[in-house]
Design a protein around this motif. Structure first.
Motif, PDB file in Angstrom:
ATOM      1  N   ILE A   8     -48.904  69.259 -85.583  1.00  0.00           N
ATOM      2  CA  ILE A   8     -49.131  70.584 -85.007  1.00  0.00           C
ATOM      3  C   ILE A   8     -50.098  70.412 -83.852  1.00  0.00           C
ATOM      4  O   ILE A   8     -51.275  70.072 -84.056  1.00  0.00           O
ATOM      5  N   GLU A   9     -49.622  70.605 -82.647  1.00  0.00           N
ATOM      6  CA  GLU A   9     -50.455  70.417 -81.465  1.00  0.00           C
ATOM      7  C   GLU A   9     -51.053  71.771 -81.059  1.00  0.00           C
ATOM      8  O   GLU A   9     -50.324  72.725 -80.775  1.00  0.00           O
ATOM      9  N   VAL A  10     -52.380  71.827 -81.057  1.00  0.00           N
ATOM     10  CA  VAL A  10     -53.112  73.079 -80.858  1.00  0.00           C
ATOM     11  C   VAL A  10     -53.883  73.036 -79.550  1.00  0.00           C
ATOM     12  O   VAL A  10     -54.576  72.059 -79.253  1.00  0.00           O
TER      13      VAL A  10
ATOM     14  N   VAL B 226     -49.285  75.397 -80.343  1.00  0.00           N
ATOM     15  CA  VAL B 226     -49.998  76.525 -80.942  1.00  0.00           C
ATOM     16  C   VAL B 226     -51.202  76.848 -80.072  1.00  0.00           C
ATOM     17  O   VAL B 226     -51.957  75.952 -79.677  1.00  0.00           O
ATOM     18  N   ILE B 227     -51.381  78.118 -79.776  1.00  0.00           N
ATOM     19  CA  ILE B 227     -52.553  78.583 -79.043  1.00  0.00           C
ATOM     20  C   ILE B 227     -53.444  79.280 -80.056  1.00  0.00           C
ATOM     21  O   ILE B 227     -53.097  80.353 -80.569  1.00  0.00           O
TER      22      ILE B 227
ATOM     23  N   VAL C 114     -52.769  68.521 -87.938  1.00  0.00           N
ATOM     24  CA  VAL C 114     -53.248  69.341 -86.819  1.00  0.00           C
ATOM     25  C   VAL C 114     -54.026  68.474 -85.837  1.00  0.00           C
ATOM     26  O   VAL C 114     -54.955  67.753 -86.226  1.00  0.00           O
ATOM     27  N   THR C 115     -53.639  68.516 -84.586  1.00  0.00           N
ATOM     28  CA  THR C 115     -54.328  67.770 -83.536  1.00  0.00           C
ATOM     29  C   THR C 115     -54.537  68.681 -82.337  1.00  0.00           C
ATOM     30  O   THR C 115     -53.783  69.629 -82.123  1.00  0.00           O
ATOM     31  N   VAL C 116     -55.559  68.407 -81.545  1.00  0.00           N
ATOM     32  CA  VAL C 116     -55.903  69.243 -80.393  1.00  0.00           C
ATOM     33  C   VAL C 116     -55.437  68.563 -79.117  1.00  0.00           C
ATOM     34  O   VAL C 116     -55.638  67.360 -78.917  1.00  0.00           O
ATOM     35  N   ILE C 117     -54.800  69.349 -78.235  1.00  0.00           N
ATOM     36  CA  ILE C 117     -54.417  68.868 -76.917  1.00  0.00           C
ATOM     37  C   ILE C 117     -55.040  69.794 -75.866  1.00  0.00           C
ATOM     38  O   ILE C 117     -55.429  70.921 -76.175  1.00  0.00           O
TER      39      ILE C 117
ATOM     40  N   ALA D  42     -49.223  67.958 -72.213  1.00  0.00           N
ATOM     41  CA  ALA D  42     -49.585  66.798 -73.018  1.00  0.00           C
ATOM     42  C   ALA D  42     -48.901  66.789 -74.375  1.00  0.00           C
ATOM     43  O   ALA D  42     -49.059  65.836 -75.147  1.00  0.00           O
ATOM     44  N   ALA D  43     -48.120  67.827 -74.679  1.00  0.00           N
ATOM     45  CA  ALA D  43     -47.494  67.928 -76.001  1.00  0.00           C
ATOM     46  C   ALA D  43     -46.415  66.863 -76.177  1.00  0.00           C
ATOM     47  O   ALA D  43     -45.569  66.660 -75.299  1.00  0.00           O
ATOM     48  N   SER D  44     -46.437  66.214 -77.324  1.00  0.00           N
ATOM     49  CA  SER D  44     -45.397  65.227 -77.649  1.00  0.00           C
ATOM     50  C   SER D  44     -44.184  65.884 -78.286  1.00  0.00           C
ATOM     51  O   SER D  44     -43.101  65.309 -78.309  1.00  0.00           O
ATOM     52  N   ASN D  45     -44.401  67.088 -78.830  1.00  0.00           N
ATOM     53  CA  ASN D  45     -43.361  67.830 -79.565  1.00  0.00           C
ATOM     54  C   ASN D  45     -42.863  67.061 -80.780  1.00  0.00           C
ATOM     55  O   ASN D  45     -41.728  67.219 -81.216  1.00  0.00           O
TER      56      ASN D  45
END
Length: 342
Positions: free
Chosen positions: A76-78, A39-40, A60-63, A68-71
Motif C-alpha cells: 500500500i503506497e501512501v 493512497v492519500i 504500508v509504505t510511504v512515497i 514513484a508508485a510501483s503499483n
C-alpha cells in the motif's frame, strides 16, 4: 498513458476508511491491472487499518509522489499528508481526524490539477468531525466543487447504467425546497444532457421527479412542481432535450430501477438516496459530475459502530475505484461537454 493513476483519499481515520482501503489495495489485485493506485492519507492510520482488517501492516509504505508508485499489489503506497494520526481513537468523532480527512481531499485536488493523478476515489469522511476540525463543508461534494471552482455540479448515485442526479443534497428539507429554483433545475438538466452527450447518448431520455406527492397533483399538494419544475422541463424540451416530468417520484423511481429510465433527476437527498441504497447497497457508487476530474466515492458513511472490528465490507470502495478507472480516461469529454452546456 496506458493506465490512469488514481488517488484514494483515506477518509476519517476513526472510521472504516483505513481498513476498507487496506482491503481494497491488498485483496483485489485485479484493480492494479486497471489503474495505478496510491493512497492519500496517513501511514500510521493505514497500518492500523490493515491490522484491523487482518492484513500485514508492514505492507504500508510511504512515497513522495504518485510518479514513484510501483503499483505492486502486495503493498500500500501512501502519500503522507500532514502529521501522524496514530493518536486518534477508533470509533469516535475527533477533530484531528476531521482535519485530516479535509487535508486528504485538498491534496488529491492539487495532484489532479497538476495532472499527477487522473481520478479521485474517496473513502468516507465524517461531517461532524470535519466541522470539529474547523472545516465547515456540508460534505465531500461541496468541498470538491470549491477546490475546482465550479458552480454547476451534481451529486450522482450510480449503479451500472443508472444515474440519479440531485438538485439539492446536504441541506435541510426546508432549504432543499428553497434551493429548487428554475436556474438550478435548468443547470442540472443541462449537466445531465452534457453527460449523456459525452457518453455517446445525446438522445437519452431524462426523467425529472416531482417534489411533492403525486408531483403536486395539479396544485392540490403544492405549487412547486407546476411553477418551477414543469417550466424548466418545457424549456429544456424547447431546446431539443429529451426531458420528461415532473413525474411522481413513487412511480418514476421504481420505473428507473426496472430499466425504463437510465437518467433520473431527483429533488433532494433522501428522495434519491433512500430508494437507491435500499435497492443497490454495495453495488452503488457516488460520482460528482461537473468537475474537471472524475471523482467516485463509496455510497456509505464512516460506520463508527463497526470501525476497527475488521467486519467492514470494501465492496463499494472497490467498485468506486473500478468506475473511476473506467471513466477517467474519457472524462475530458464529460468535462468539455458540461462546460459547453453551461
Amino acid at each position: 498513458m496506458t493506465k490512469p493513476v488514481l488517488g484514494i483519499t483515506m477518509g476519517d481515520a476513526a472510521g472504516i476508511g483505513p481498513e476498507i482501503t487496506a482491503k481494497t489495495m491488498l485483496t483485489h489485485p485485479g484493480l492494479r491491472e486497471q489503474a495505478a493506485v496510491v493512497v492519500i492519507g496517513d501511514a500510521d492510520a493505514m497500518r492500523a487499518g490493515a491490522q484491523h482488517a487482518g492484513l500485514d501492516p508492514a505492507a504500508v509504505t510511504v512515497i513522495d509522489d504518485p510518479s514513484a508508485a510501483s503499483n505492486d499489489p502486495t503493498i500500500i503506497e501512501v502519500l503522507q499528508t500532514g502529521p501522524s494520526l496514530a493518536h486518534v481513537p477508533v470509533g469516535d468523532i475527533h477533530p484531528d481526524a476531521g482535519d485530516g480527512s479535509y487535508r486528504f481531499v485538498v491534496e488529491a485536488c492539487r495532484l489532479a490539477r497538476e495532472g499527477k493523478i487522473h481520478g479521485i476515489v474517496t473513502a468516507p469522511l465524517n461531517k461532524a468531525a470535519m466541522h470539529a476540525g474547523g472545516h465547515l463543508y456540508p460534505g465531500h461534494t461541496e468541498l470538491l466543487a470549491e477546490q475546482f471552482d465550479v458552480k454547476n455540479f451534481s451529486l450522482v448515485l450510480s449503479a451500472g447504467d443508472l444515474y440519479f442526479f440531485h438538485l439539492t443534497t446536504h441541506v435541510s428539507l426546508r432549504q432543499a425546497i428553497e434551493g429548487i429554483t428554475p436556474e438550478r433545475t435548468n443547470n442540472v438538466i443541462d449537466l445531465v444532457a452534457a453527460f449523456c452527450r459525452a457518453l455517446g447518448k445525446p438522445d437519452e431520455a431524462i426523467a425529472v421527479t416531482g417534489l411533492n406527492p403525486h408531483a403536486g397533483e395539479n396544485r392540490l399538494f403544492g405549487d412547486e412542481d407546476a411553477d418551477v419544475l414543469a417550466p424548466a422541463v418545457e424549456a429544456a424540451r424547447a431546446r431539443g432535450l429529451n426531458v420528461h416530468g415532473p413525474l411522481p417520484a413513487d412511480a418514476v423511481i421504481p420505473q428507473a430501477v426496472g430499466g425504463k429510465w437510465n437518467m433520473l433527476i431527483v429533488c433532494y437527498h433522501d428522495q434519491g438516496h433512500a430508494p437507491f441504497k435500499a435497492v443497490y447497497g454495495d453495488e452503488g457508487v457516488n460520482i460528482t459530475v461537473g468537475l474537471p476530474v472524475v471523482r467516485v466515492s463509496v455510497d456509505h458513511g464512516t460506520a463508527f459502530d463497526i470501525a476497527g472490528k475488521g467486519v467492514a465490507r470494501e465492496a463499494s470502495l472497490v467498485l468506486a475505484a473500478e468506475r473511476a478507472a473506467a471513466l477517467s480516461m474519457g472524462w475530458g469529454e464529460v468535462w468539455h461537454a458540461a462546460q459547453a452546456g453551461e
